[in-house]
Design a protein around this motif. Structure first.
Motif, PDB file in Angstrom:
ATOM      1  N   GLY A 116       7.052   1.046  -3.641  1.00 28.58           N
ATOM      2  CA  GLY A 116       6.516   2.015  -2.997  1.00 28.58           C
ATOM      3  C   GLY A 116       5.176   2.518  -3.501  1.00 28.58           C
ATOM      4  N   PHE A 117       4.063   2.384  -2.573  1.00 33.41           N
ATOM      5  CA  PHE A 117       2.695   2.796  -2.662  1.00 33.41           C
ATOM      6  C   PHE A 117       1.910   3.516  -1.784  1.00 33.41           C
ATOM      7  N   SER A 156       3.565   3.571   2.139  1.00 32.00           N
ATOM      8  CA  SER A 156       4.119   2.066   2.281  1.00 32.00           C
ATOM      9  C   SER A 156       5.191   1.857   1.351  1.00 32.00           C
ATOM     10  N   LEU A 157       6.144   1.549   2.113  1.00 30.47           N
ATOM     11  CA  LEU A 157       7.507   0.978   1.290  1.00 30.47           C
ATOM     12  C   LEU A 157       8.011  -0.279   1.663  1.00 30.47           C
ATOM     13  N   ARG A 158       8.389  -1.199   0.478  1.00 31.71           N
ATOM     14  CA  ARG A 158       8.795  -2.457   0.771  1.00 31.71           C
ATOM     15  C   ARG A 158      10.298  -2.728   0.712  1.00 31.71           C
ATOM     16  N   VAL A 159      10.931  -3.547   1.660  1.00 31.15           N
ATOM     17  CA  VAL A 159      12.228  -3.750   1.698  1.00 31.15           C
ATOM     18  C   VAL A 159      12.407  -5.201   1.894  1.00 31.15           C
ATOM     19  N   VAL A 197       7.030  -4.856   4.503  1.00 29.63           N
ATOM     20  CA  VAL A 197       6.217  -3.773   4.120  1.00 29.63           C
ATOM     21  C   VAL A 197       6.331  -2.643   5.244  1.00 29.63           C
ATOM     22  N   GLY A 198       6.591  -1.538   5.311  1.00 23.41           N
ATOM     23  CA  GLY A 198       6.555  -0.526   6.394  1.00 23.41           C
ATOM     24  C   GLY A 198       5.891   0.531   5.734  1.00 23.41           C
ATOM     25  N   SER A 199       5.119   1.040   6.701  1.00 21.18           N
ATOM     26  CA  SER A 199       3.965   2.133   6.603  1.00 21.18           C
ATOM     27  C   SER A 199       3.856   3.243   7.675  1.00 21.18           C
ATOM     28  N   CYS A 200       3.483   4.373   7.130  1.00 21.58           N
ATOM     29  CA  CYS A 200       3.343   5.639   7.926  1.00 21.58           C
ATOM     30  C   CYS A 200       2.111   6.354   7.322  1.00 21.58           C
ATOM     31  N   ALA A 227       6.061   8.528  -3.015  1.00 28.30           N
ATOM     32  CA  ALA A 227       6.098   6.924  -3.121  1.00 28.30           C
ATOM     33  C   ALA A 227       6.882   6.467  -4.158  1.00 28.30           C
ATOM     34  N   TYR A 228       6.502   7.160  -5.419  1.00 27.19           N
ATOM     35  CA  TYR A 228       7.363   6.599  -6.558  1.00 27.19           C
ATOM     36  C   TYR A 228       8.952   6.921  -6.412  1.00 27.19           C
TER      37      TYR A 228
END
Length: 275
Positions: free
Chosen positions: A37-38, A59-62, A66-69, A81-82
């Protein structure tokens, strides 16, 4: 992960989330974890432009996706994010903050249906300065509008390069932005897009509408009236194609890393409703 290539045409964000949680879209989201998460904080003022802007993106990575808002500056603390790291997609789809739910859904859906496998068209924004890349991206987005000179476009989420392209093509526009402000041509950004929906021949809207809760009325209006709705999506680039054909006319999808982060060539994935 791979998934369906058909366009299901969802009519609401909640219906899509319900199907994801029920396992009807792809792998069990309760087994898909966020590994990274960042937050990206960016400020820009293109050379020769009189106004600058800021972007703040969760942004979150699965898996590999990477998905973003994007959110308004300082809307969410970085600690959000953390706190997402190690949580499952299912858990985050129940998060109280809508931007977290959007970023988690975006990452999951990009893993299920990667853009290179499903987009109708893949374009490349050529390498160049920040202004050159912004202009090229704007031209590609505005090309998706089925509008003739003299028609009026409601622009939800003001980007000056998009307005410039509309001006070049003889299109009128109503600039609306959740944050207010003024355009490069010193036009006031109108605060209430919903009140103006009936006055426009088409709507051009940012994916940020997903994260601030204003997407639903745009989609409902387009579905009810047939008004073209074109989405330019960094936020929710993997989410919005699932609405094509149910009100959304076309999507210009740009997953992370976005065109403004790199001077080299970057992709745009386009989706269009069937004629």
């Amino acid at each position: 992960m791979t998934g369906p290539t058909t366009r299901p045409g969802y009519r609401t964000f909640d219906a899509l989330v319900t199907d994801v949680l029920a396992g009807r879209v792809g792998p069990d989201p309760g087994q898909q974890q966020v590994s990274v998460g960042f937050v990206t904080r960016q400020g820009a003022r293109h050379v020769s432009r009189g106004r600058g802007y800021r972007n703040h993106v969760l942004s979150l990575r699965v898996g590999a996706a990477v998905g973003s808002c994007a959110v308004e500056p300082d809307e969410l603390p970085d600690d959000v994010a953390y706190a997402c790291v190690g949580r499952t997609v299912a858990e985050l789809l129940d998060h109280p903050a809508l931007p977290v739910r959007v970023a988690a859904l975006d990452a999951y859906l990009l893993a299920v249906r990667p853009h290179p496998d499903t987009a109708d068209t893949v374009l490349t924004v050529p390498a160049g300065t920040s202004l050159a890349k912004s202009t090229a991206r704007a031209a590609a987005v505005v090309d998706l509008l089925p509008c003739a000179p003299g028609q009026t476009v409601l622009v939800v989420g003001v980007v000056n390069s998009l307005l410039e392209q509309l001006r070049r093509r003889g299109l009128r526009y109503l600039p609306c932005d959740h944050a207010g402000g003024r355009t490069e041509w010193d036009e006031a950004c109108l605060p209430d897009a919903q009140a103006l929906l009936g006055t426009a021949d088409a709507v051009l809207a940012s994916g940020m509408t997903l994260g601030n809760g204003s997407f639903a009325p745009l989609l409902a209006h387009a579905a009810a009236t047939g008004t073209p709705l074109v989405m330019f999506a960094q936020t929710g680039s993997g989410v919005l194609p699932w609405f094509v054909g149910s009100g959304v006319t076309a999507v210009s999808a740009e997953p992370y890393p976005f065109f403004w982060l790199d001077g080299g060539p970057t992709p745009i994935y386009q989706y269009r409703a069937a004629p």
